[in-house]
Write an enzyme that holds these catalytic residues in place. Structure first.
Site, short mmCIF file in Angstrom:
data_model
loop_
_atom_site.label_atom_id
_atom_site.label_comp_id
_atom_site.label_asym_id
_atom_site.label_seq_id
_atom_site.Cartn_x
_atom_site.Cartn_y
_atom_site.Cartn_z
N GLY A 48 -5.31 11.74 56.20
CA GLY A 48 -4.05 11.98 56.91
C GLY A 48 -3.44 13.34 56.67
N ARG A 277 3.62 1.20 53.34
CA ARG A 277 2.28 0.66 53.24
C ARG A 277 2.19 -0.75 52.64
NH1 ARG A 277 -1.55 5.38 51.28
NH2 ARG A 277 -1.24 6.18 53.37
N HIS A 338 -6.66 1.06 47.24
CA HIS A 338 -6.64 2.46 47.68
C HIS A 338 -6.10 3.44 46.63
CE1 HIS A 338 -6.39 5.73 50.56
NE2 HIS A 338 -5.08 5.85 50.40
P1 FAD Z 1 -10.01 13.11 42.61
O1 FAD Z 1 -9.92 13.96 43.79
O2 FAD Z 1 -10.50 11.72 42.82
O3 FAD Z 1 -10.96 13.82 41.57
C1 FAD Z 1 -11.31 13.18 40.37
C2 FAD Z 1 -12.35 14.02 39.66
O4 FAD Z 1 -12.52 13.52 38.33
C3 FAD Z 1 -13.74 13.99 40.30
O5 FAD Z 1 -14.26 15.29 40.25
C4 FAD Z 1 -14.54 13.07 39.38
O6 FAD Z 1 -15.92 13.35 39.34
C5 FAD Z 1 -13.91 13.43 38.05
N1 FAD Z 1 -14.09 12.43 36.99
C6 FAD Z 1 -13.69 11.14 36.94
N2 FAD Z 1 -14.01 10.59 35.75
C7 FAD Z 1 -14.65 11.57 35.04
C8 FAD Z 1 -15.23 11.62 33.76
N3 FAD Z 1 -15.24 10.57 32.93
N4 FAD Z 1 -15.81 12.78 33.36
C9 FAD Z 1 -15.84 13.87 34.17
N5 FAD Z 1 -15.29 13.87 35.41
C10 FAD Z 1 -14.70 12.74 35.83
N6 FAD Z 1 -3.54 11.18 49.64
C11 FAD Z 1 -2.74 11.96 50.39
O7 FAD Z 1 -1.74 12.49 49.89
N7 FAD Z 1 -3.04 12.17 51.71
C12 FAD Z 1 -4.12 11.63 52.33
O8 FAD Z 1 -4.36 11.86 53.50
C13 FAD Z 1 -4.96 10.79 51.55
N8 FAD Z 1 -6.04 10.19 52.12
C14 FAD Z 1 -6.90 9.48 51.32
C15 FAD Z 1 -8.06 8.96 51.87
C16 FAD Z 1 -8.98 8.30 51.07
C17 FAD Z 1 -10.25 7.75 51.67
C18 FAD Z 1 -8.72 8.16 49.69
C19 FAD Z 1 -9.70 7.46 48.79
C20 FAD Z 1 -7.54 8.65 49.14
C21 FAD Z 1 -6.63 9.31 49.95
N9 FAD Z 1 -5.46 9.84 49.41
C22 FAD Z 1 -4.64 10.61 50.19
C23 FAD Z 1 -5.21 9.81 47.97
C24 FAD Z 1 -5.66 11.15 47.38
O9 FAD Z 1 -6.83 11.58 48.04
C25 FAD Z 1 -5.94 11.06 45.89
O10 FAD Z 1 -4.88 10.43 45.24
C26 FAD Z 1 -6.11 12.46 45.31
O11 FAD Z 1 -7.09 13.16 46.03
C27 FAD Z 1 -6.48 12.38 43.85
O12 FAD Z 1 -6.85 13.67 43.44
P2 FAD Z 1 -7.31 13.92 41.94
O13 FAD Z 1 -7.64 15.36 41.84
O14 FAD Z 1 -6.31 13.32 41.03
O15 FAD Z 1 -8.63 13.02 41.82
C1 SIN Z 2 -4.26 7.98 55.30
O1 SIN Z 2 -4.68 8.94 55.94
O2 SIN Z 2 -3.87 6.92 55.81
C2 SIN Z 2 -4.22 8.09 53.83
C3 SIN Z 2 -2.98 8.76 53.48
C4 SIN Z 2 -2.65 8.54 52.04
O3 SIN Z 2 -3.33 7.78 51.34
O4 SIN Z 2 -1.66 9.13 51.62
#
Ligand code: FAD
Ligand code: SIN
Length: 502
Positions: A48, A277, A338
């Site tokens: 999104g 949601r 999610h």
């Molecule tokens: P991530 O991007 O998940 O990265 C985690 C990292 O940690 C990865 O590199 C993984 O390999 C690493 N890792 C994990 N455990 C270990 C370990 N033990 N050792 C070494 N590395 C490790 N949010 C929004 O705001 N807008 C959106 O449109 C949206 N759409 C989404 C769609 C989907 C399909 C999903 C699943 C989520 C969506 N979200 C959205 C939520 C959002 O994408 C996530 O909350 C956010 O990207 C999390 O980012 P992060 O950097 O914390 O973790």
């Molecule tokens: C979505 O595109 O519906 C995901 C957005 C989000 O998880 O914030």
């Protein structure tokens, strides 16, 4: 066991981890770990977009108010305001790093809308925002000589010393399986979410909650883990979640219907398809239960095909791959696990209870989301926290601590065979646990169900063989923390729907 030294160890290369790495001074040595390939993270899968006040008719107060309403009274208002205020600057920072957001004909950022937002506020790159953001930042990380990206490299445990613990790095498993101690002056947990503790999830395989488990064992408090957000509309194919269908479809007018075409959301909430949601997910769940359906329909077929192709090319392709033409047919959807609204208790700069350990992004709990995250506030939190964590770290000394010699006993004979047996048992226990979470700690919880889950998880934790994998240990710890948090909250609130025993 060999050792490795760096100034900053960042565990996780999603948006939060990369935003931190790119915001640190260029002369600091940064090790950026990810346990799979760099693209295997929720950030790269986001659809999104990112919430930010860009429209002159919108306001910070309105974004704050919408976030507080979605969070069902459990947000930390100061944290909400601090993060929301930084949103326009966060978008500017991403644009500077070359993220190709979708633009209006006049050149300004195109804004879409999602549930719980009172107006158009979502900056996006068509329906594959995460891919666009992740590709741009990954390239920037690869171009920085001070950032070393280590793919297929897992952190297994945090290293701590002292009674009031201080983090000195992590025990790391290298791609070939060897273990190494990585010492760092500053350690940043950016390990993402934990959707993989459920059998049906939108999350990538990497989202197993390692960060929550490791931080908790190292001495950090965790909070809000009872608030697991179920996304209302995951594509359903043969009883499985086959991918996400973005909330932005509903923002652009898609309607939820029963298979006979009847709309049901207006009967559940005045905001209908654009309610927060948790409300939409529970409404779908109850309609599925009432009518004995495996899914409901999401219909955007009133939009012309060229418009759909321009706005939702990835979702159109995903559905087409499963034989669904969204320009003429409704999409079968159901809720699935999610987003973890809770996590490691952290300040906006990621500071935790353990000195020199920060937690940022989805693994952290800042108070932004409360009992239910407002759509598209998560990528925002990753950028704001990543930049704030880097700024806080940069004000402290960089020198990595000198590694101490580590002498470990030789591997006992027979341990390899024990490990092989353990890995077969591990897979079976992991499957059982996922089903238990679905049945007892899912979208609807009951006192009896949670008591059963806690008792079963406790038994499994106690009988864990010493050779069990870190992954299973983490999964058990995280499930136990989530079930305990859910059992402790005796009222329904946001994403936690609870029925007490009669
Ligand atoms: P991530 O991007 O998940 O990265 C985690 C990292 O940690 C990865 O590199 C993984 O390999 C690493 N890792 C994990 N455990 C270990 C370990 N033990 N050792 C070494 N590395 C490790 N949010 C929004 O705001 N807008 C959106 O449109 C949206 N759409 C989404 C769609 C989907 C399909 C999903 C699943 C989520 C969506 N979200 C959205 C939520 C959002 O994408 C996530 O909350 C956010 O990207 C999390 O980012 P992060 O950097 O914390 O973790
Ligand atoms: C979505 O595109 O519906 C995901 C957005 C989000 O998880 O914030």
């Amino acid at each position: 066991m060999t050792q490795h030294c760096t100034d900053v160890l960042i565990i996780g290369a999603g948006l939060a981890g990369m935003a931190t790495a790119l915001s640190l001074p260029p002369h600091w040595r940064v090790a950026l770990l990810c346990k799979g390939a760099a693209q295997e993270c929720a950030s790269a899968w986001a659809q999104g977009g990112i919430a930010a006040v860009i429209d002159p008719d919108d306001s910070i107060d309105a974004h704050v108010a919408d976030t507080l309403v979605a969070g069902a009274g459990l947000c930390d208002e100061a944290a909400v305001r601090a993060i929301v205020e930084q949103a326009p600057a966060a978008i500017g920072w991403l644009v500077e790093h070359g993220v190709p957001f979708t633009r209006e004909n006049g050149g300004g950022l195109h804004l879409t809308r999602e549930g719980g937002h009172g107006c158009r506020r979502i900056v996006h790159a068509a329906d594959a925002t995460g891919q666009a953001v992740h590709t741009a930042l990954l390239q920037a990380c690869r171009e920085r000589p001070n950032i070393a990206l280590h793919e297929h490299t897992s952190a297994l445990e945090l290293l701590t010393e002292g009674a009031a613990p201080r983090c000195t790095g992590a025990l790391v498993q290298l791609p070939g399986g060897a273990l190494q101690r990585w010492h760092a002056a500053h350690t940043v947990l950016a390990t993402g979410g934990l959707g993989q503790v459920y059998p049906y999830t939108t999350n990538p395989a990497t989202a197993t909650g390692d960060g929550v488990a490791m931080a908790w064992r190292a001495g950090c408090r965790v909070a809000d883990l009872e608030f697991m957000q179920f996304h209302p509309t995951a594509l359903q194919v043969n009883g499985r979640a086959a991918g996400l269908v973005s909330e932005a479809l509903r923002g652009e007018g898609a309607l939820l219907r029963l298979p006979d075409g009847t709309r049901f959301m207006p009967a559940h909430d005045a905001r209908a398809e654009l309610a927060p949601r948790d409300i939409v997910a529970r409404a779908i769940w109850s309609e599925m239960a009432r009518h004995g359906l495996p899914f409901v329909h999401l219909d955007i077929s009133h939009r012309p095909r060229p418009w759909l192709q321009a706005h939702f090319p990835a979702i159109m392709a995903l559905c087409a791959a499963h034989g669904i033409d969204i320009a003429t047919q409704p999409i079968p959807v159901a809720p699935c696990a999610h987003y973890a609204c809770g996590g490691v208790l952290a300040g906006i700069d990621g500071s935790t209870d353990v000195q020199d350990l920060r937690a940022i992004g989805e693994v952290a709990r800042t108070g932004l989301h409360g009992a239910n995250r407002l759509a598209s506030n998560s990528l925002l939190e990753c950028v704001v926290m990543g930049r704030a964590a880097a700024q806080a770290i940069a004000q402290q000394p960089a020198a990595a601590p000198l590694p101490q010699p580590v002498i470990l006993p030789a591997q006992p004979p027979g341990e390899t065979a024990a490990l092989e047996t353990a890995s077969v048992e591990t897979a079976a226990v992991a499957r059982q646990l996922r089903q238990l979470m679905h049945d007892c700690v899912g979208i609807e919880r009951s006192e009896q169900g949670l008591a059963h889950a806690l008792q079963r998880i406790s038994t499994l934790r106690e009988s864990l063989p010493p050779a069990a994998s870190h992954a299973l240990r983490n999964q058990l710890d995280v499930c136990w923390l989530m079930a305990s948090a859910a059992a402790a909250r005796r009222e329904s609130c946001g994403a936690h729907s609870f029925a007490a025993a009669l």
